[in-house]
Structures are given as structure tokens and as C-alpha cells.
Write a protein that holds these residues in place. Structure first.
Motif, mmCIF file in Angstrom:
data_model
loop_
_atom_site.group_PDB
_atom_site.id
_atom_site.type_symbol
_atom_site.label_atom_id
_atom_site.label_comp_id
_atom_site.label_asym_id
_atom_site.label_seq_id
_atom_site.Cartn_x
_atom_site.Cartn_y
_atom_site.Cartn_z
ATOM 1 N N SER A 66 3.018 1.047 3.052
ATOM 2 C CA SER A 66 2.450 1.326 1.876
ATOM 3 C C SER A 66 1.604 2.793 1.957
ATOM 4 O O SER A 66 1.466 3.832 1.492
ATOM 5 N N CYS A 67 0.871 2.695 2.677
ATOM 6 C CA CYS A 67 -0.182 3.982 3.172
ATOM 7 C C CYS A 67 -0.184 4.832 3.584
ATOM 8 O O CYS A 67 -0.608 5.755 4.075
ATOM 9 N N CYS B 55 -0.716 -2.331 6.631
ATOM 10 C CA CYS B 55 -2.165 -2.210 7.742
ATOM 11 C C CYS B 55 -2.927 -3.711 6.583
ATOM 12 O O CYS B 55 -2.603 -4.246 5.775
ATOM 13 N N CYS C 277 -3.914 -2.845 2.696
ATOM 14 C CA CYS C 277 -2.572 -2.932 1.846
ATOM 15 C C CYS C 277 -2.189 -4.335 1.958
ATOM 16 O O CYS C 277 -1.530 -4.821 0.858
ATOM 17 N N CYS D 298 1.600 1.719 8.885
ATOM 18 C CA CYS D 298 2.054 1.087 7.305
ATOM 19 C C CYS D 298 2.694 1.539 6.221
ATOM 20 O O CYS D 298 3.373 3.062 6.112
HETATM 21 ZN ZN LIG Z 1 -1.780 0.851 4.351
#
Ligand SMILES: [Zn+2]
Length: 92
Positions: A66-67, A85, A88, A64
Motif C-alpha cells: 500500500s505505502c 505494514c 496500512c 508494503c
Molecule cells: Zn504500509
């Protein structure tokens, strides 16, 4: 003889339509809009796919953006170019 008859479009009552010409014009107009929309969608997809290929190169594919967690095989199978994911993605 029957085969020839089947190939003749005027044998088909649906084709004997007086409005055929204007209908075709309208369809072409709608077809143009549709193609523009498809091209736009494709160019978006292209960008996303290019990004995915870059991530494969730098080995961050499947993570992901983002995370940083794994996106998950199931999600990638549905959308191989997924950047985030499910968690997110649902926050954006
Ligand atoms: Zn994520």
C-alpha cells in the motif's frame, strides 16, 4: 501379559460407551466441516504465499503493497507473507 491387557481397548472404561457409534458419526461430520475450513484457509494461505514468492522474485518483498515502506523484520518474522505494514494493515 500386562502389556497385552493395556493394548485391549475394552480394558479402558472410557471405550465401553454405548453411544460410541453415534458419537463417532457426529465427530466425523464435525471433522469434515473442520477439514473444509482448514482447506479453505490453506488455499488462502497458498495464494498469499505465492504472492510473497513473486514479490521476492521482483525484489519488492518486505515492502508494503500500500505505502511502499518496509514492513519490518519483526512483523515479517511473525507473518512472512505479510503484504502490508502494521499501519496500512490496521486501516483495512
Ligand atoms: Zn504500509
Amino acid at each position: 501379559m500386562n502389556a497385552l491387557k493395556l493394548q485391549d481397548p475394552f480394558q479402558d472404561p472410557d471405550h465401553a460407551n454405548d453411544n460410541a457409534a453415534s458419537d463417532t458419526e457426529a465427530n466425523e461430520e464435525a471433522g469434515h466441516d473442520r477439514i473444509s475450513a482448514i482447506l479453505e484457509e490453506l488455499s488462502k494461505q497458498w495464494d498469499v504465499t505465492e504472492q510473497a514468492l513473486k514479490r521476492i522474485d521482483d525484489r519488492s518483498y518486505g515492502l508494503c503493497i500500500s505505502c511502499g515502506k518496509e514492513i519490518g523484520e519483526e512483523r515479517l518474522r511473525v507473518n512472512p507473507a505479510a503484504e502490508r505494514c502494521v499501519t496500512c494493515e490496521s486501516m483495512t
